[in-house]
Design a protein around this motif. Structure first.
Motif, PDB file in Angstrom:
ATOM      1  N   TYR A  41       0.831  -1.201   0.000  1.00 47.55           N
ATOM      2  CA  TYR A  41       0.000   0.000   0.000  1.00 47.55           C
ATOM      3  C   TYR A  41       0.871   1.259   0.000  1.00 47.55           C
ATOM      4  CZ  TYR A  41      -3.784  -3.222   0.996  1.00 47.55           C
ATOM      5  OH  TYR A  41      -4.698  -4.252   0.906  1.00 47.55           O
ATOM      6  N   MET A 165      -8.569   1.469  -3.772  1.00 41.79           N
ATOM      7  CA  MET A 165      -7.454   2.006  -2.989  1.00 41.79           C
ATOM      8  C   MET A 165      -7.858   3.267  -2.237  1.00 41.79           C
ATOM      9  SD  MET A 165      -4.817   0.178  -2.850  1.00 41.79           S
ATOM     10  CE  MET A 165      -4.295  -1.369  -3.602  1.00 41.79           C
ATOM     11  N   LYS A 168      -9.546   2.106   0.951  1.00 41.37           N
ATOM     12  CA  LYS A 168      -8.600   1.607   1.945  1.00 41.37           C
ATOM     13  C   LYS A 168      -7.844   2.768   2.596  1.00 41.37           C
ATOM     14  CE  LYS A 168      -8.015  -2.758  -0.559  1.00 41.37           C
ATOM     15  NZ  LYS A 168      -8.190  -3.810   0.460  1.00 41.37           N
TER      16      LYS A 168
END
Length: 503
Positions: A41, A165, A168
Protein backbone atom coordinates in the motif's frame (compact mmCIF):
# COMPACT_ATOMS: atom_id res chain seq x y z
CA UNK A 1 -1.96 10.82 22.64
CA UNK A 2 1.71 11.73 22.62
CA UNK A 3 3.82 10.63 19.69
CA UNK A 4 2.76 8.74 16.61
CA UNK A 5 0.18 5.97 17.08
CA UNK A 6 1.13 2.36 16.48
CA UNK A 7 -1.22 0.65 14.00
CA UNK A 8 -1.23 -3.02 13.01
CA UNK A 9 -2.61 -4.35 9.73
CA UNK A 10 -4.32 -7.73 9.38
CA UNK A 11 -7.12 -9.35 7.44
CA UNK A 12 -8.27 -12.02 4.99
CA UNK A 13 -10.35 -11.37 1.89
CA UNK A 14 -12.15 -13.80 -0.38
CA UNK A 15 -15.56 -13.40 -2.00
CA UNK A 16 -16.94 -16.94 -1.83
CA UNK A 17 -19.96 -18.59 -3.40
CA UNK A 18 -21.64 -21.32 -1.39
CA UNK A 19 -23.31 -22.44 -4.61
CA UNK A 20 -20.01 -23.40 -6.21
CA UNK A 21 -18.45 -26.84 -5.61
CA UNK A 22 -14.98 -25.25 -5.55
CA UNK A 23 -12.91 -24.98 -2.37
CA UNK A 24 -10.42 -22.21 -1.64
CA UNK A 25 -7.16 -23.23 0.02
CA UNK A 26 -4.57 -21.19 1.94
CA UNK A 27 -2.08 -20.64 -0.94
CA UNK A 28 -4.83 -18.91 -2.96
CA UNK A 29 -4.65 -15.99 -0.51
CA UNK A 30 -1.07 -15.16 -1.54
CA UNK A 31 -0.33 -14.09 2.06
CA UNK A 32 1.82 -11.04 2.73
CA UNK A 33 3.64 -10.74 6.02
CA UNK A 34 5.45 -8.02 7.94
CA UNK A 35 6.95 -5.38 5.66
CA UNK A 36 5.36 -7.06 2.61
CA UNK A 37 2.05 -5.71 3.92
CA UNK A 38 3.40 -2.16 4.07
CA UNK A 39 4.96 -2.52 0.61
CA UNK A 40 1.55 -3.33 -0.91
CA UNK A 41 0.00 0.00 0.00
CA UNK A 42 1.81 3.07 -1.31
CA UNK A 43 -0.33 5.45 0.75
CA UNK A 44 1.31 4.29 4.00
CA UNK A 45 4.87 4.24 2.69
CA UNK A 46 7.45 6.39 4.53
CA UNK A 47 7.33 9.95 3.29
CA UNK A 48 3.57 9.94 2.63
CA UNK A 49 1.22 11.85 4.96
CA UNK A 50 -0.21 8.63 6.42
CA UNK A 51 3.18 6.99 6.48
CA UNK A 52 4.51 9.79 8.65
CA UNK A 53 1.36 10.14 10.78
CA UNK A 54 1.59 6.64 12.30
CA UNK A 55 3.93 3.71 12.81
CA UNK A 56 2.55 0.82 10.74
CA UNK A 57 3.07 -2.83 11.66
CA UNK A 58 2.23 -5.49 9.11
CA UNK A 59 0.90 -8.72 10.60
CA UNK A 60 -0.62 -10.77 7.77
CA UNK A 61 -3.06 -10.03 4.96
CA UNK A 62 -4.33 -12.40 2.29
CA UNK A 63 -6.45 -11.59 -0.75
CA UNK A 64 -7.71 -14.59 -2.71
CA UNK A 65 -9.37 -14.59 -6.09
CA UNK A 66 -13.13 -15.04 -5.52
CA UNK A 67 -14.12 -18.67 -5.52
CA UNK A 68 -15.70 -21.50 -3.60
CA UNK A 69 -15.96 -21.89 0.14
CA UNK A 70 -12.71 -21.60 2.11
CA UNK A 71 -11.51 -24.89 3.58
CA UNK A 72 -11.74 -24.78 7.38
CA UNK A 73 -8.16 -25.98 7.86
CA UNK A 74 -6.90 -23.26 5.50
CA UNK A 75 -8.75 -20.55 7.38
CA UNK A 76 -7.46 -21.83 10.71
CA UNK A 77 -3.91 -21.92 9.35
CA UNK A 78 -4.03 -18.28 8.24
CA UNK A 79 -6.07 -17.05 11.20
CA UNK A 80 -3.66 -18.69 13.65
CA UNK A 81 -0.73 -17.01 11.94
CA UNK A 82 -2.48 -13.63 12.16
CA UNK A 83 -3.01 -14.18 15.88
CA UNK A 84 0.59 -15.29 16.39
CA UNK A 85 1.97 -12.28 14.53
CA UNK A 86 -0.28 -9.85 16.38
CA UNK A 87 0.81 -11.46 19.64
CA UNK A 88 4.44 -10.85 18.69
CA UNK A 89 3.69 -7.23 17.79
CA UNK A 90 1.81 -6.53 21.04
CA UNK A 91 4.61 -8.11 23.08
CA UNK A 92 6.96 -5.30 22.15
CA UNK A 93 4.57 -2.51 21.15
CA UNK A 94 1.52 -0.91 22.68
CA UNK A 95 -0.96 -0.91 19.83
CA UNK A 96 -3.31 2.02 19.40
CA UNK A 97 -5.11 0.94 16.24
CA UNK A 98 -5.76 -1.90 13.81
CA UNK A 99 -6.61 -1.66 10.12
CA UNK A 100 -8.82 -4.69 9.40
CA UNK A 101 -8.24 -5.23 5.67
CA UNK A 102 -11.10 -7.49 4.53
CA UNK A 103 -13.65 -8.00 1.77
CA UNK A 104 -16.65 -9.07 3.85
CA UNK A 105 -18.08 -12.00 1.87
CA UNK A 106 -15.76 -14.81 2.90
CA UNK A 107 -17.41 -18.10 3.78
CA UNK A 108 -15.60 -20.89 5.61
CA UNK A 109 -16.68 -24.51 6.01
CA UNK A 110 -18.84 -25.02 9.12
CA UNK A 111 -18.68 -21.34 10.09
CA UNK A 112 -20.98 -18.34 9.74
CA UNK A 113 -20.01 -14.66 9.77
CA UNK A 114 -16.33 -15.48 9.62
CA UNK A 115 -15.01 -11.90 9.47
CA UNK A 116 -16.71 -11.21 12.81
CA UNK A 117 -15.22 -14.43 14.20
CA UNK A 118 -11.75 -13.49 12.99
CA UNK A 119 -12.04 -10.05 14.55
CA UNK A 120 -13.28 -11.61 17.80
CA UNK A 121 -10.06 -13.65 17.93
CA UNK A 122 -8.01 -10.57 17.07
CA UNK A 123 -9.71 -8.57 19.83
CA UNK A 124 -8.71 -11.28 22.29
CA UNK A 125 -5.07 -10.43 21.50
CA UNK A 126 -5.14 -6.67 20.99
CA UNK A 127 -7.71 -5.92 23.67
CA UNK A 128 -10.92 -3.90 23.74
CA UNK A 129 -9.28 -0.46 23.79
CA UNK A 130 -7.52 -0.64 20.41
CA UNK A 131 -9.43 1.31 17.75
CA UNK A 132 -10.31 -0.91 14.77
CA UNK A 133 -11.01 0.48 11.30
CA UNK A 134 -12.32 -1.93 8.64
CA UNK A 135 -12.27 -1.37 4.89
CA UNK A 136 -14.61 -3.53 2.82
CA UNK A 137 -16.05 -4.26 -0.58
CA UNK A 138 -19.61 -2.97 -1.02
CA UNK A 139 -20.52 -6.58 -1.90
CA UNK A 140 -19.49 -7.63 1.60
CA UNK A 141 -21.83 -8.33 4.51
CA UNK A 142 -21.97 -6.38 7.76
CA UNK A 143 -23.61 -8.33 10.55
CA UNK A 144 -24.48 -6.61 13.78
CA UNK A 145 -21.63 -8.55 15.39
CA UNK A 146 -19.07 -7.24 12.88
CA UNK A 147 -20.35 -3.68 13.26
CA UNK A 148 -20.14 -4.06 17.03
CA UNK A 149 -16.51 -5.17 17.05
CA UNK A 150 -15.29 -2.43 14.70
CA UNK A 151 -15.02 1.22 15.65
CA UNK A 152 -14.78 2.58 12.11
CA UNK A 153 -16.10 0.81 9.03
CA UNK A 154 -16.32 1.86 5.40
CA UNK A 155 -16.66 0.34 1.93
CA UNK A 156 -16.30 1.09 -1.75
CA UNK A 157 -18.64 3.66 -3.28
CA UNK A 158 -18.24 2.52 -6.87
CA UNK A 159 -19.11 -0.65 -8.81
CA UNK A 160 -16.97 -1.52 -10.71
CA UNK A 161 -14.58 -0.84 -7.85
CA UNK A 162 -12.47 1.96 -9.26
CA UNK A 163 -12.18 3.45 -5.76
CA UNK A 164 -10.74 0.38 -4.02
CA UNK A 165 -7.45 2.01 -2.99
CA UNK A 166 -9.19 5.27 -2.19
CA UNK A 167 -11.47 3.38 0.21
CA UNK A 168 -8.60 1.61 1.95
CA UNK A 169 -6.77 4.90 2.33
CA UNK A 170 -9.93 6.50 3.73
CA UNK A 171 -10.22 3.72 6.32
CA UNK A 172 -6.64 4.42 7.40
CA UNK A 173 -7.12 8.19 7.39
CA UNK A 174 -10.25 7.88 9.53
CA UNK A 175 -8.30 5.71 11.96
CA UNK A 176 -5.39 8.13 12.19
CA UNK A 177 -7.76 11.08 12.61
CA UNK A 178 -9.49 9.42 15.56
CA UNK A 179 -6.22 8.33 17.16
CA UNK A 180 -4.59 11.75 16.83
CA UNK A 181 -7.57 13.87 17.83
CA UNK A 182 -6.71 16.36 20.60
CA UNK A 183 -7.96 14.23 23.49
CA UNK A 184 -6.24 12.32 26.26
CA UNK A 185 -7.63 9.10 24.79
CA UNK A 186 -9.37 8.38 21.47
CA UNK A 187 -13.08 9.11 21.38
CA UNK A 188 -14.95 6.20 19.83
CA UNK A 189 -17.53 7.27 17.27
CA UNK A 190 -21.16 6.16 17.31
CA UNK A 191 -22.35 3.66 14.70
CA UNK A 192 -25.86 3.66 13.25
CA UNK A 193 -26.50 0.26 11.60
CA UNK A 194 -29.53 -0.47 9.43
CA UNK A 195 -30.23 -3.91 7.91
CA UNK A 196 -32.31 -3.71 4.72
CA UNK A 197 -34.20 -6.77 3.38
CA UNK A 198 -32.77 -6.50 -0.13
CA UNK A 199 -30.25 -8.85 -1.72
CA UNK A 200 -29.27 -8.04 -5.31
CA UNK A 201 -26.35 -9.02 -7.51
CA UNK A 202 -23.71 -6.47 -8.42
CA UNK A 203 -24.90 -6.60 -12.02
CA UNK A 204 -28.14 -4.90 -10.92
CA UNK A 205 -26.50 -2.38 -8.61
CA UNK A 206 -23.69 -0.90 -10.67
CA UNK A 207 -23.05 2.74 -9.83
CA UNK A 208 -22.73 3.41 -13.57
CA UNK A 209 -26.51 3.53 -13.77
CA UNK A 210 -29.59 4.46 -11.79
CA UNK A 211 -30.76 4.06 -9.13
CA UNK A 212 -27.44 2.92 -7.59
CA UNK A 213 -25.72 5.99 -9.06
CA UNK A 214 -28.01 8.33 -7.14
CA UNK A 215 -28.06 6.11 -4.04
CA UNK A 216 -24.28 6.22 -3.69
CA UNK A 217 -24.39 9.86 -4.74
CA UNK A 218 -26.10 10.57 -1.41
CA UNK A 219 -23.14 9.31 0.60
CA UNK A 220 -21.00 12.49 0.31
CA UNK A 221 -24.02 14.56 1.37
CA UNK A 222 -24.43 12.49 4.52
CA UNK A 223 -20.69 12.60 5.24
CA UNK A 224 -20.67 16.39 4.92
CA UNK A 225 -23.20 16.67 7.74
CA UNK A 226 -21.75 17.97 10.98
CA UNK A 227 -20.99 15.20 13.44
CA UNK A 228 -20.59 12.50 10.75
CA UNK A 229 -17.24 10.89 9.99
CA UNK A 230 -18.19 8.27 7.38
CA UNK A 231 -21.19 6.71 5.67
CA UNK A 232 -21.32 3.43 3.78
CA UNK A 233 -23.82 1.30 1.88
CA UNK A 234 -23.34 -2.43 1.43
CA UNK A 235 -25.33 -4.16 -1.31
CA UNK A 236 -24.36 -7.50 0.22
CA UNK A 237 -23.22 -10.69 -1.48
CA UNK A 238 -25.98 -12.57 -3.28
CA UNK A 239 -24.25 -15.91 -3.97
CA UNK A 240 -23.77 -17.12 -0.43
CA UNK A 241 -26.49 -18.57 1.75
CA UNK A 242 -25.93 -17.12 5.21
CA UNK A 243 -28.29 -15.20 7.50
CA UNK A 244 -26.04 -12.10 7.38
CA UNK A 245 -26.44 -11.70 3.61
CA UNK A 246 -28.49 -8.59 2.87
CA UNK A 247 -28.02 -4.89 2.27
CA UNK A 248 -26.78 -2.72 5.14
CA UNK A 249 -26.16 0.96 5.85
CA UNK A 250 -23.70 2.13 8.50
CA UNK A 251 -23.05 5.77 9.40
CA UNK A 252 -20.36 6.65 11.93
CA UNK A 253 -19.80 9.90 13.78
CA UNK A 254 -20.12 11.66 17.12
CA UNK A 255 -23.61 13.17 17.14
CA UNK A 256 -26.50 10.76 17.63
CA UNK A 257 -28.99 12.81 15.61
CA UNK A 258 -26.63 13.24 12.66
CA UNK A 259 -25.64 9.58 12.33
CA UNK A 260 -29.17 8.24 12.79
CA UNK A 261 -30.71 10.72 10.35
CA UNK A 262 -28.00 9.96 7.80
CA UNK A 263 -28.46 6.22 8.14
CA UNK A 264 -32.22 6.51 7.83
CA UNK A 265 -31.94 8.72 4.75
CA UNK A 266 -29.74 6.21 2.92
CA UNK A 267 -31.70 3.12 3.95
CA UNK A 268 -35.10 4.60 3.11
CA UNK A 269 -33.89 5.71 -0.33
CA UNK A 270 -32.51 2.22 -0.98
CA UNK A 271 -35.82 0.61 -0.03
CA UNK A 272 -37.92 3.09 -2.02
CA UNK A 273 -35.91 2.39 -5.18
CA UNK A 274 -35.84 -1.42 -4.84
CA UNK A 275 -38.09 -2.04 -7.87
CA UNK A 276 -35.96 0.18 -10.12
CA UNK A 277 -32.77 -1.90 -9.98
CA UNK A 278 -32.18 -3.52 -13.35
CA UNK A 279 -29.32 -5.33 -15.05
CA UNK A 280 -26.49 -3.10 -16.19
CA UNK A 281 -26.82 -4.34 -19.79
CA UNK A 282 -29.42 -6.05 -21.98
CA UNK A 283 -29.79 -9.68 -20.88
CA UNK A 284 -30.67 -12.87 -22.65
CA UNK A 285 -29.95 -16.55 -23.00
CA UNK A 286 -26.58 -17.42 -24.50
CA UNK A 287 -28.26 -18.18 -27.81
CA UNK A 288 -30.05 -14.83 -27.78
CA UNK A 289 -26.79 -13.03 -27.02
CA UNK A 290 -24.88 -14.78 -29.81
CA UNK A 291 -27.70 -14.12 -32.28
CA UNK A 292 -27.74 -10.43 -31.30
CA UNK A 293 -23.97 -10.22 -31.72
CA UNK A 294 -24.10 -11.81 -35.17
CA UNK A 295 -26.85 -9.43 -36.30
CA UNK A 296 -25.08 -6.38 -34.94
CA UNK A 297 -22.65 -4.27 -36.93
CA UNK A 298 -21.00 -3.04 -33.70
CA UNK A 299 -17.52 -4.47 -33.27
CA UNK A 300 -16.20 -5.73 -30.97
CA UNK A 301 -19.40 -7.10 -29.44
CA UNK A 302 -18.86 -8.32 -25.86
CA UNK A 303 -20.87 -11.08 -24.19
CA UNK A 304 -20.63 -11.69 -20.44
CA UNK A 305 -20.69 -15.39 -19.58
CA UNK A 306 -22.01 -14.39 -16.17
CA UNK A 307 -22.88 -17.65 -14.42
CA UNK A 308 -19.27 -18.76 -14.01
CA UNK A 309 -17.64 -15.38 -13.34
CA UNK A 310 -14.41 -16.12 -11.41
CA UNK A 311 -14.33 -12.61 -9.93
CA UNK A 312 -17.71 -13.15 -8.28
CA UNK A 313 -16.96 -16.63 -6.92
CA UNK A 314 -17.50 -18.93 -9.89
CA UNK A 315 -15.25 -21.97 -10.27
CA UNK A 316 -14.19 -20.66 -13.68
CA UNK A 317 -14.23 -24.09 -15.33
CA UNK A 318 -17.89 -24.53 -16.27
CA UNK A 319 -17.90 -25.67 -19.91
CA UNK A 320 -21.60 -25.08 -20.65
CA UNK A 321 -21.09 -21.89 -22.68
CA UNK A 322 -17.86 -22.92 -24.39
CA UNK A 323 -19.45 -26.13 -25.63
CA UNK A 324 -22.30 -24.19 -27.23
CA UNK A 325 -19.98 -21.63 -28.80
CA UNK A 326 -17.84 -24.34 -30.38
CA UNK A 327 -20.95 -26.02 -31.78
CA UNK A 328 -22.31 -22.86 -33.41
CA UNK A 329 -22.24 -23.51 -37.19
CA UNK A 330 -21.21 -19.89 -37.80
CA UNK A 331 -17.89 -20.50 -36.02
CA UNK A 332 -16.98 -23.93 -37.42
CA UNK A 333 -14.77 -22.57 -40.20
CA UNK A 334 -11.68 -20.46 -39.59
CA UNK A 335 -13.07 -17.86 -42.02
CA UNK A 336 -16.11 -17.27 -39.79
CA UNK A 337 -16.63 -14.35 -37.40
CA UNK A 338 -13.60 -14.06 -35.13
CA UNK A 339 -14.50 -14.98 -31.54
CA UNK A 340 -12.30 -14.70 -28.45
CA UNK A 341 -13.38 -16.87 -25.51
CA UNK A 342 -11.86 -16.12 -22.08
CA UNK A 343 -11.33 -18.54 -20.54
CA UNK A 344 -11.27 -22.20 -19.44
CA UNK A 345 -8.79 -24.02 -17.16
CA UNK A 346 -7.16 -27.24 -18.31
CA UNK A 347 -3.87 -28.22 -16.69
CA UNK A 348 -3.44 -31.41 -18.74
CA UNK A 349 -4.29 -29.50 -21.92
CA UNK A 350 -1.60 -26.95 -21.09
CA UNK A 351 0.98 -29.72 -20.81
CA UNK A 352 -0.01 -31.08 -24.23
CA UNK A 353 0.16 -27.62 -25.77
CA UNK A 354 3.56 -26.85 -24.24
CA UNK A 355 4.96 -30.09 -25.61
CA UNK A 356 3.52 -29.44 -29.09
CA UNK A 357 4.42 -25.73 -29.36
CA UNK A 358 3.01 -22.77 -31.26
CA UNK A 359 1.60 -23.67 -34.68
CA UNK A 360 0.93 -27.31 -33.82
CA UNK A 361 -2.51 -28.89 -34.16
CA UNK A 362 -3.53 -30.66 -30.95
CA UNK A 363 -6.54 -32.35 -29.42
CA UNK A 364 -7.10 -31.46 -25.77
CA UNK A 365 -9.75 -31.81 -23.08
CA UNK A 366 -10.54 -28.87 -20.79
CA UNK A 367 -12.83 -27.76 -17.99
CA UNK A 368 -15.26 -29.34 -15.53
CA UNK A 369 -12.53 -30.53 -13.17
CA UNK A 370 -14.19 -28.63 -10.33
CA UNK A 371 -17.70 -27.65 -11.46
CA UNK A 372 -19.14 -30.46 -13.56
CA UNK A 373 -22.68 -29.95 -12.31
CA UNK A 374 -23.87 -28.33 -15.53
CA UNK A 375 -21.76 -30.11 -18.14
CA UNK A 376 -18.73 -32.35 -18.47
CA UNK A 377 -15.30 -31.62 -19.97
CA UNK A 378 -14.98 -30.37 -23.56
CA UNK A 379 -12.65 -32.03 -26.05
CA UNK A 380 -11.54 -29.90 -29.00
CA UNK A 381 -8.98 -29.93 -31.78
CA UNK A 382 -7.27 -26.75 -32.88
CA UNK A 383 -4.09 -24.90 -33.74
CA UNK A 384 -1.88 -23.47 -30.98
CA UNK A 385 -1.95 -19.70 -31.51
CA UNK A 386 0.16 -18.49 -28.56
CA UNK A 387 1.64 -19.43 -25.19
CA UNK A 388 2.50 -17.26 -22.18
CA UNK A 389 4.25 -18.12 -18.89
CA UNK A 390 4.33 -16.39 -15.53
CA UNK A 391 0.85 -15.01 -14.89
CA UNK A 392 0.13 -14.57 -11.16
CA UNK A 393 -3.20 -16.38 -11.37
CA UNK A 394 -3.08 -18.58 -14.48
CA UNK A 395 0.63 -19.53 -14.21
CA UNK A 396 0.55 -20.63 -17.87
CA UNK A 397 -1.84 -19.47 -20.61
CA UNK A 398 -2.31 -20.69 -24.16
CA UNK A 399 -4.64 -19.89 -27.03
CA UNK A 400 -6.11 -22.62 -29.22
CA UNK A 401 -7.84 -21.66 -32.48
CA UNK A 402 -10.81 -23.93 -33.11
CA UNK A 403 -12.55 -22.85 -36.30
CA UNK A 404 -12.91 -19.10 -35.88
CA UNK A 405 -12.94 -19.31 -32.08
CA UNK A 406 -9.76 -18.42 -30.16
CA UNK A 407 -10.09 -20.24 -26.83
CA UNK A 408 -7.87 -19.08 -23.96
CA UNK A 409 -6.81 -22.08 -21.88
CA UNK A 410 -5.15 -21.63 -18.48
CA UNK A 411 -3.32 -23.90 -16.09
CA UNK A 412 -5.21 -22.27 -13.20
CA UNK A 413 -8.28 -20.05 -13.46
CA UNK A 414 -7.81 -16.38 -14.20
CA UNK A 415 -10.06 -13.35 -14.75
CA UNK A 416 -9.65 -11.32 -17.95
CA UNK A 417 -10.19 -7.63 -17.18
CA UNK A 418 -7.49 -5.77 -19.10
CA UNK A 419 -6.67 -5.28 -22.75
CA UNK A 420 -3.12 -6.44 -22.01
CA UNK A 421 -4.54 -9.78 -20.82
CA UNK A 422 -5.39 -10.38 -24.47
CA UNK A 423 -2.66 -8.56 -26.36
CA UNK A 424 0.06 -10.41 -24.43
CA UNK A 425 -1.44 -13.56 -25.92
CA UNK A 426 -1.25 -12.11 -29.42
CA UNK A 427 -4.99 -11.50 -29.42
CA UNK A 428 -6.50 -8.17 -30.41
CA UNK A 429 -9.98 -7.79 -28.95
CA UNK A 430 -10.65 -4.46 -30.67
CA UNK A 431 -10.39 -6.27 -34.02
CA UNK A 432 -12.50 -9.26 -32.98
CA UNK A 433 -16.14 -9.70 -33.92
CA UNK A 434 -17.21 -11.20 -30.59
CA UNK A 435 -15.41 -11.31 -27.24
CA UNK A 436 -16.95 -13.62 -24.66
CA UNK A 437 -15.61 -13.23 -21.13
CA UNK A 438 -16.47 -14.98 -17.89
CA UNK A 439 -17.54 -11.86 -16.07
CA UNK A 440 -20.62 -9.97 -14.91
CA UNK A 441 -20.60 -6.22 -15.50
CA UNK A 442 -17.67 -5.26 -17.69
CA UNK A 443 -14.62 -3.94 -15.90
CA UNK A 444 -13.53 -0.44 -17.05
CA UNK A 445 -11.08 -1.44 -19.79
CA UNK A 446 -13.48 -3.98 -21.27
CA UNK A 447 -16.36 -1.53 -21.02
CA UNK A 448 -14.35 1.06 -22.92
CA UNK A 449 -13.43 -1.45 -25.64
CA UNK A 450 -16.95 -2.78 -26.18
CA UNK A 451 -18.87 -1.22 -29.06
CA UNK A 452 -21.91 -3.03 -27.67
CA UNK A 453 -22.56 -5.83 -25.19
CA UNK A 454 -25.04 -8.16 -23.56
CA UNK A 455 -25.07 -10.14 -20.34
CA UNK A 456 -25.82 -13.83 -20.88
CA UNK A 457 -27.82 -15.55 -18.14
CA UNK A 458 -25.71 -18.69 -18.06
CA UNK A 459 -25.54 -21.40 -15.36
CA UNK A 460 -22.83 -21.63 -12.71
CA UNK A 461 -21.99 -20.93 -9.11
CA UNK A 462 -22.83 -17.22 -9.49
CA UNK A 463 -26.00 -17.60 -11.54
CA UNK A 464 -27.68 -14.22 -12.05
CA UNK A 465 -31.11 -15.86 -11.77
CA UNK A 466 -30.95 -15.77 -7.99
CA UNK A 467 -34.24 -17.50 -7.10
CA UNK A 468 -33.25 -20.67 -8.96
CA UNK A 469 -30.13 -21.05 -6.79
CA UNK A 470 -32.28 -22.11 -3.86
CA UNK A 471 -31.29 -19.92 -0.88
CA UNK A 472 -32.55 -21.49 2.35
CA UNK A 473 -30.85 -19.58 5.17
CA UNK A 474 -31.27 -15.90 4.31
CA UNK A 475 -33.84 -13.97 6.30
CA UNK A 476 -37.25 -13.79 4.67
CA UNK A 477 -39.03 -11.86 3.37
CA UNK A 478 -36.22 -10.57 1.15
CA UNK A 479 -36.47 -8.56 -2.05
CA UNK A 480 -36.49 -9.75 -4.88
CA UNK A 481 -37.07 -13.32 -3.65
CA UNK A 482 -40.28 -12.03 -2.09
CA UNK A 483 -42.22 -9.38 -3.96
CA UNK A 484 -45.01 -8.89 -1.41
CA UNK A 485 -44.31 -7.82 2.17
CA UNK A 486 -47.12 -8.09 4.73
CA UNK A 487 -45.65 -5.06 6.46
CA UNK A 488 -42.97 -2.55 5.62
CA UNK A 489 -39.51 -3.29 7.02
CA UNK A 490 -38.39 -1.44 10.11
CA UNK A 491 -35.56 0.80 8.92
CA UNK A 492 -34.98 2.43 12.29
CA UNK A 493 -31.21 2.73 12.79
CA UNK A 494 -29.66 0.60 15.54
CA UNK A 495 -27.06 2.42 17.60
CA UNK A 496 -24.39 -0.25 18.01
CA UNK A 497 -22.74 -0.52 21.44
CA UNK A 498 -19.14 0.55 21.68
CA UNK A 499 -16.72 -2.20 20.78
CA UNK A 500 -15.55 -2.72 24.36
CA UNK A 501 -19.11 -3.19 25.64
CA UNK A 502 -21.03 -6.50 25.53
CA UNK A 503 -23.33 -6.91 22.52
Amino acid sequence: MSGRPNIAIAGLACETSTFSPARTLAPAFHPRRGNEVIDKYAFIHPGTPLGEAAIWHGALIGHALPGGIVARESFEELANEIIARLTDITTSTKLDGLWFDIHGAMCVEDMDDVEAELLRRVRHVIGPDVIVSASMDLHGNVSKQLAHQTDLITCYRMAPHEDAMETKERACQNLVDVLTAPNESPVRPLKAWVPIPILLPGEQTSTRMEPAKSLYGLVPDVVSTGGVLDAAIWVGYAWADEPRNHAVVVVTGWETESVTKGAQKLSEYFWEKREEFEFVAPIGSLTECIDAALRSTSRPYFISDSGDNPTAGGAGDVTWSLNRVLNCPEFKDDSGPKVIYASIPGSAAIETILEAGIGAVVTVTVGAEVDNIHEGPVTMTGKVHSIKHGDRDAVVEAVLQVGSVFVIITKLRKPYHHESDFTELNLHPRKADIVMVKIGYLEPELFNMAADWMLALTPGGVDQDLPRLGHRRIHRPMWPYDKHFSELPDLTPHLIPLSNEPL
